[in-house]
Design a protein around this motif. Structure first.
Motif, short mmCIF file in Angstrom:
data_model
loop_
_atom_site.label_atom_id
_atom_site.label_comp_id
_atom_site.label_asym_id
_atom_site.label_seq_id
_atom_site.Cartn_x
_atom_site.Cartn_y
_atom_site.Cartn_z
N THR A 50 10.29 -9.00 -9.79
CA THR A 50 9.47 -9.84 -8.94
C THR A 50 9.11 -9.06 -7.68
OG1 THR A 50 10.56 -11.84 -9.74
CG2 THR A 50 9.36 -12.01 -7.65
N MET A 81 -0.21 -12.27 -0.61
CA MET A 81 -1.08 -12.40 -1.78
C MET A 81 -0.38 -13.24 -2.85
SD MET A 81 -2.53 -9.44 -4.37
CE MET A 81 -3.77 -8.84 -3.23
N ARG A 82 -1.08 -14.22 -3.37
CA ARG A 82 -0.55 -15.07 -4.44
C ARG A 82 -1.05 -14.56 -5.78
NH1 ARG A 82 -0.86 -21.37 -3.01
NH2 ARG A 82 0.61 -21.34 -4.76
N LEU A 83 -0.14 -14.38 -6.70
CA LEU A 83 -0.50 -13.87 -8.02
C LEU A 83 -0.92 -15.00 -8.94
CD1 LEU A 83 2.41 -11.31 -8.55
CD2 LEU A 83 0.07 -10.82 -7.85
N SER A 84 -1.83 -14.68 -9.86
CA SER A 84 -2.24 -15.65 -10.86
C SER A 84 -1.09 -15.91 -11.83
CB SER A 84 -3.45 -15.12 -11.63
OG SER A 84 -3.12 -13.92 -12.32
N LYS A 121 2.02 -13.47 -12.93
CA LYS A 121 3.41 -13.90 -12.70
C LYS A 121 4.20 -13.83 -14.00
CE LYS A 121 5.19 -15.55 -9.61
NZ LYS A 121 6.04 -14.92 -8.56
#
Length: 227
Positions: free
Chosen positions: A17, A1-4, A8
């Protein structure tokens, strides 16, 4: 999953992190926007409350090795209660990244004490589940640090202290009366009067009735102490 980008940036503010970023997203998801495929933060809040309690209990023991249980208990309560969690949440701008339903957003949910306090506990649990106890403890001590050193010798909440003051003088418990409400519906300001049977009273205003009651009680106690 990539965080906005904003989440971040929030990671940077809390100093952790995530290896499993979905834990952080869940911690920031309020029940008003949850679904069968998107879990809210309630279960994490339950766990985070316990992790915070353990860290605070240990920190207080180390901070004052001569304090009795009777002295430690009110200090502990002052550090873990919802107001303290919400204050920390505001300092790290947690409200900016909360995932809320439309109704909660329109009613000022990003500023609500209960929502901020619950989400702060959920974030603690997310760090704990992502990396274990030590990183969670490190984050808590970093964010709560100044409060641990400055917690008052007698850290009973003001309403409890005022009630004990009244009982010691054989008075009825204090009464808390809403005397005014102003501001828009989504961000009301409550004015509460704390009143004693003997006639003394003090007023305070805040964005929640609970906070206004606490502030009014504290103001009245200070006035009584200086009388």
């Amino acid at each position: 999953m990539r965080l906005s980008a904003d989440i971040k940036a929030f990671e940077t503010r809390i100093g952790h992190t995530f290896k499993r970023p979905e834990l952080l997203v869940r911690a920031l998801t309020h029940g008003s926007v949850s679904s069968t495929t998107r879990a809210d933060n309630q279960r994490l809040e339950f766990l985070g409350d316990r992790v915070l309690g353990l860290v605070m209990a240990e920190a207080l023991l180390l901070d004052d090795t001569s304090a009795s249980e009777g002295q430690l208990a009110p200090r502990f309560n002052a550090l873990v209660r919802k107001e303290a969690c919400a204050e920390v949440a505001r300092e790290i701008d947690l409200g900016a990244v909360l995932k809320l339903g439309r109704s909660e957003m329109l009613s000022g949910g990003r500023r609500k004490l209960a929502l901020l306090g619950d989400a702060m506990e959920a974030v603690i649990a997310a760090v704990y589940r992502d990396a274990g106890f030590e990183p969670a403890r490190d984050m808590i001590l970093r964010l709560w640090g100044p409060r641990i050193q400055s917690v008052e010798e007698d850290a009973r909440d003001a309403k409890t202290a005022l009630q004990e003051w009244a009982q010691a003088r054989r008075q009825s418990p204090p009464q808390y009366v809403e005397v005014d409400r102003s501001g828009p519906d989504h961000a009301p300001v409550f004015t509460i009067a704390a009143r004693l049977e003997s006639g003394e009273e003090a007023k305070a205003s805040a964005g929640s009735k609970r906070q206004a009651e606490q502030t009014a009680a504290k103001t009245l106690l200070e006035r009584l102490d200086n009388a």
